[in-house]
Design a protein around this motif. Structure first.
Motif, PDB file in Angstrom:
ATOM      1  N   PRO A 293      50.494  42.149  20.681  1.00  0.00           N
ATOM      2  CA  PRO A 293      50.375  40.548  20.987  1.00  0.00           C
ATOM      3  C   PRO A 293      49.804  40.344  22.445  1.00  0.00           C
ATOM      4  O   PRO A 293      49.281  39.382  22.434  1.00  0.00           O
ATOM      5  N   CYS A 294      49.879  41.286  23.321  1.00  0.00           N
ATOM      6  CA  CYS A 294      49.790  40.951  24.659  1.00  0.00           C
ATOM      7  C   CYS A 294      48.882  41.755  25.421  1.00  0.00           C
ATOM      8  O   CYS A 294      48.656  41.936  26.580  1.00  0.00           O
ATOM      9  N   ASN A 295      48.272  42.892  24.528  1.00  0.00           N
ATOM     10  CA  ASN A 295      47.729  44.117  25.342  1.00  0.00           C
ATOM     11  C   ASN A 295      46.429  43.468  26.209  1.00  0.00           C
ATOM     12  O   ASN A 295      46.139  43.708  27.430  1.00  0.00           O
ATOM     13  N   ARG A 296      45.465  42.613  25.679  1.00  0.00           N
ATOM     14  CA  ARG A 296      44.436  42.135  26.462  1.00  0.00           C
ATOM     15  C   ARG A 296      44.826  41.274  27.592  1.00  0.00           C
ATOM     16  O   ARG A 296      44.187  41.311  28.789  1.00  0.00           O
ATOM     17  N   GLU A 297      45.862  40.418  27.414  1.00  0.00           N
ATOM     18  CA  GLU A 297      46.460  39.567  28.357  1.00  0.00           C
ATOM     19  C   GLU A 297      47.107  40.363  29.519  1.00  0.00           C
ATOM     20  O   GLU A 297      46.786  40.004  30.495  1.00  0.00           O
ATOM     21  N   ARG A 298      47.693  41.358  29.356  1.00  0.00           N
ATOM     22  CA  ARG A 298      48.405  42.130  30.390  1.00  0.00           C
ATOM     23  C   ARG A 298      47.264  42.868  31.155  1.00  0.00           C
ATOM     24  O   ARG A 298      47.258  42.859  32.388  1.00  0.00           O
ATOM     25  N   LEU A 299      46.268  43.411  30.526  1.00  0.00           N
ATOM     26  CA  LEU A 299      45.242  44.163  31.351  1.00  0.00           C
ATOM     27  C   LEU A 299      44.424  43.146  32.187  1.00  0.00           C
ATOM     28  O   LEU A 299      43.726  43.439  33.110  1.00  0.00           O
ATOM     29  N   ALA A 300      43.983  42.090  31.434  1.00  0.00           N
ATOM     30  CA  ALA A 300      43.161  40.983  32.082  1.00  0.00           C
ATOM     31  C   ALA A 300      44.101  40.580  33.464  1.00  0.00           C
ATOM     32  O   ALA A 300      43.298  40.278  34.411  1.00  0.00           O
ATOM     33  N   ALA A 301      45.158  40.486  33.315  1.00  0.00           N
ATOM     34  CA  ALA A 301      46.149  39.721  34.595  1.00  0.00           C
ATOM     35  C   ALA A 301      46.003  40.978  35.392  1.00  0.00           C
ATOM     36  O   ALA A 301      45.990  40.629  36.768  1.00  0.00           O
ATOM     37  N   ARG A 302      46.020  42.213  34.983  1.00  0.00           N
ATOM     38  CA  ARG A 302      46.084  43.342  36.101  1.00  0.00           C
ATOM     39  C   ARG A 302      44.842  43.420  36.524  1.00  0.00           C
ATOM     40  O   ARG A 302      44.688  43.626  38.063  1.00  0.00           O
ATOM     41  N   ARG A 303      43.653  43.342  35.930  1.00  0.00           N
ATOM     42  CA  ARG A 303      42.287  43.422  36.598  1.00  0.00           C
ATOM     43  C   ARG A 303      42.074  42.194  37.668  1.00  0.00           C
ATOM     44  O   ARG A 303      41.466  42.426  38.838  1.00  0.00           O
ATOM     45  N   GLY A 304      42.552  41.213  37.120  1.00  0.00           N
ATOM     46  CA  GLY A 304      42.312  39.918  38.041  1.00  0.00           C
ATOM     47  C   GLY A 304      43.221  40.163  39.327  1.00  0.00           C
ATOM     48  O   GLY A 304      42.695  39.718  40.379  1.00  0.00           O
ATOM     49  N   ALA A 305      44.367  40.768  39.541  1.00  0.00           N
ATOM     50  CA  ALA A 305      45.312  40.634  40.733  1.00  0.00           C
ATOM     51  C   ALA A 305      44.440  42.066  41.431  1.00  0.00           C
ATOM     52  O   ALA A 305      44.546  42.003  42.598  1.00  0.00           O
ATOM     53  N   HIS A 306      44.002  43.090  40.737  1.00  0.00           N
ATOM     54  CA  HIS A 306      43.642  44.032  41.523  1.00  0.00           C
ATOM     55  C   HIS A 306      42.254  43.461  42.282  1.00  0.00           C
ATOM     56  O   HIS A 306      41.864  43.707  43.545  1.00  0.00           O
ATOM     57  N   GLU A 307      41.484  42.585  41.645  1.00  0.00           N
ATOM     58  CA  GLU A 307      40.241  42.132  42.378  1.00  0.00           C
ATOM     59  C   GLU A 307      40.559  41.019  43.260  1.00  0.00           C
ATOM     60  O   GLU A 307      40.081  41.118  44.395  1.00  0.00           O
ATOM     61  N   GLN A 308      41.614  40.351  43.070  1.00  0.00           N
ATOM     62  CA  GLN A 308      41.910  39.467  44.105  1.00  0.00           C
ATOM     63  C   GLN A 308      42.735  40.363  45.431  1.00  0.00           C
ATOM     64  O   GLN A 308      42.499  39.689  46.518  1.00  0.00           O
ATOM     65  N   GLY A 309      43.071  41.402  45.233  1.00  0.00           N
ATOM     66  CA  GLY A 309      43.486  42.123  46.401  1.00  0.00           C
ATOM     67  C   GLY A 309      42.646  43.184  47.101  1.00  0.00           C
ATOM     68  O   GLY A 309      42.940  43.776  47.945  1.00  0.00           O
ATOM     69  N   ARG A 310      41.184  42.808  46.639  1.00  0.00           N
ATOM     70  CA  ARG A 310      40.302  43.737  47.122  1.00  0.00           C
ATOM     71  C   ARG A 310      40.104  43.524  48.562  1.00  0.00           C
ATOM     72  O   ARG A 310      39.678  44.461  49.311  1.00  0.00           O
ATOM     73  N   TRP A 311      40.021  42.494  49.076  1.00  0.00           N
ATOM     74  CA  TRP A 311      40.018  42.117  50.568  1.00  0.00           C
ATOM     75  C   TRP A 311      41.070  42.885  51.287  1.00  0.00           C
ATOM     76  O   TRP A 311      40.667  43.372  52.561  1.00  0.00           O
ATOM     77  N   VAL A 312      42.257  42.754  51.077  1.00  0.00           N
ATOM     78  CA  VAL A 312      43.284  43.343  51.837  1.00  0.00           C
ATOM     79  C   VAL A 312      43.000  45.049  51.580  1.00  0.00           C
ATOM     80  O   VAL A 312      43.261  45.445  52.644  1.00  0.00           O
ATOM     81  N   ARG A 313      42.677  45.718  50.662  1.00  0.00           N
ATOM     82  CA  ARG A 313      42.343  47.003  50.715  1.00  0.00           C
ATOM     83  C   ARG A 313      41.141  47.379  51.371  1.00  0.00           C
ATOM     84  O   ARG A 313      41.195  48.237  52.339  1.00  0.00           O
ATOM     85  N   GLU A 314      40.109  46.592  51.535  1.00  0.00           N
ATOM     86  CA  GLU A 314      39.009  46.807  52.404  1.00  0.00           C
ATOM     87  C   GLU A 314      39.253  46.667  53.807  1.00  0.00           C
ATOM     88  O   GLU A 314      38.994  47.407  54.557  1.00  0.00           O
ATOM     89  N   ALA A 315      40.045  45.491  54.070  1.00  0.00           N
ATOM     90  CA  ALA A 315      40.312  45.411  55.555  1.00  0.00           C
ATOM     91  C   ALA A 315      41.387  46.544  55.857  1.00  0.00           C
ATOM     92  O   ALA A 315      41.363  46.898  57.004  1.00  0.00           O
ATOM     93  N   ALA A 316      42.555  47.079  55.316  1.00  0.00           N
ATOM     94  CA  ALA A 316      43.234  48.101  55.698  1.00  0.00           C
ATOM     95  C   ALA A 316      42.374  49.338  55.870  1.00  0.00           C
ATOM     96  O   ALA A 316      42.582  50.183  56.835  1.00  0.00           O
TER      97      ALA A 316
END
Length: 335
Positions: A293-316
């Motif tokens: 029921p939620c496979n695509r939703e769960r992965l899409a949310a995880r990918r979005g969070a990962h992309e939003q946190g890219r600047w933190v990883r790059e800064a670190a």
């Protein structure tokens, strides 16, 4: 719960046949003597691969598992419940970090494991692909899902691989608290209004069978389970763990006044165990293959969070590189 990955790779069990027989015999003696295998010890390639799959799946499950609960952070019925749920979600994030660290001791990077998850090549527990429709679902996740996880995880404290076993000691302590927290939510609903009791019953009917599926296929259908048990990565078979869960949970449901949604459920007085009706394995395999029921939703949310946190990883990374360069320059000047 965290051995579901074993059913997807049909080649891993054959790798042991290519290892040196003398080394394999020495390795098996260490396992049989209950001596922990540590990162610098020799180990068969299949043992390493099995651990990487299992530990990374476990870590992915903890991280993805925050989503169905996070869905209710702003809608928890009281400030106390909101704080409890927030603390639990923070615990799950910590569990994921412990487990990624344990996997890294096997020579695989965290970045590689996360990339596998985001690309859909790695799996996580099937249970986290179901929606949380009401507040009662949060109680069921704690009572049933975490209860099933504990059945799997307590034996992992005696896993033959040292870093995994040690990580699981703290994880199990926190998961036990989560299970009690979930049971308290369900107990409160069952002691409430008729509408609240109906909400709890409805949630139980939706979560019961997926929770039984968490333990993986029946032993006769679990191709590499025997090898994993011989290496003492697993200590109990899928069916044994599922039976322990049912035996513990049915009396709790009866105490709460809830009906298990299984017309074929019965107590076998000779064996001393509760016996369930047949599990819909077609649903299970559909979910772990990405069609829940939620496979695509769960992965899409995880990918979005990962992309939003890219600047933190790059800064670190930039900060660490700058300090490393400064330290190297200071060392060169001192020389």
């Amino acid at each position: 719960m965290y051995t579901q990955s074993l059913i997807l790779d049909r080649k891993s069990g054959d790798a042991a046949e290519l290892e040196d027989p003398e080394r394999l015999a020495h390795f098996q003696r260490r396992i049989d003597e209950e001596r922990k295998i540590e990162p610098n010890d020799w180990m068969p390639g299949a043992y390493r691969q099995t651990l990487v799959r299992q530990i990374s799946q476990h870590a992915h499950s903890e991280i993805i598992g925050m989503q169905p609960e996070g869905n209710w952070l702003t809608r928890a019925p009281s400030l106390r419940r909101k704080l409890q749920l927030l603390a639990k979600i923070q615990d799950e994030a910590g569990h994921g970090l412990y487990l990624y660290s344990a996997a890294e001791t096997l020579g695989v990077s965290r970045e590689e494991l996360v990339d596998q998850l985001l690309a859909g090549r790695a799996k996580y527990s099937s249970i986290f692909n179901y929606p949380t429709l009401t507040w009662a679902d949060i109680g069921m996740i704690g009572w049933l899902v975490d209860g099933a996880a504990i059945m799997n995880q307590i034996p992992l404290c005696r896993c033959s691989y040292g870093p995994y076993a040690r990580a699981m000691i703290l994880v199990c302590k926190e998961e036990s608290f989560h299970q009690r927290q979930g049971f308290d939510i369900v107990r409160t609903l069952c002691a409430g209004t008729p509408a609240q009791r109906a909400m709890a019953q409805d949630a139980l009917e939706r979560w019961w069978w997926p929770c039984l599926m968490m333990f993986g296929p029946h032993d006769r259908d679990s191709e590499h389970s025997d090898l994993s048990m011989r290496w003492k990565i697993k200590r109990f078979s899928n069916d044994d763990l599922r039976r322990k869960f049912v035996d513990a949970t049915v009396p709790q449901a009866r105490f709460l006044g809830l009906d298990i949604p299984d017309p074929e459920l019965r107590f076998d007085a000779i064996e001393g165990h509760w016996v369930t009706g047949p599990i819909d394995w077609d649903e299970f395999f559909a979910v772990i293959q990405g069609n829940g029921p939620c496979n695509r939703e769960r992965l899409a949310a995880r990918r979005g969070a990962h992309e939003q946190g890219r600047w933190v990883r790059e800064a670190a990374s930039a900060y660490a590189a700058r300090h490393a360069a400064a330290a190297a320059a200071a060392a060169a000047a001192a020389a």
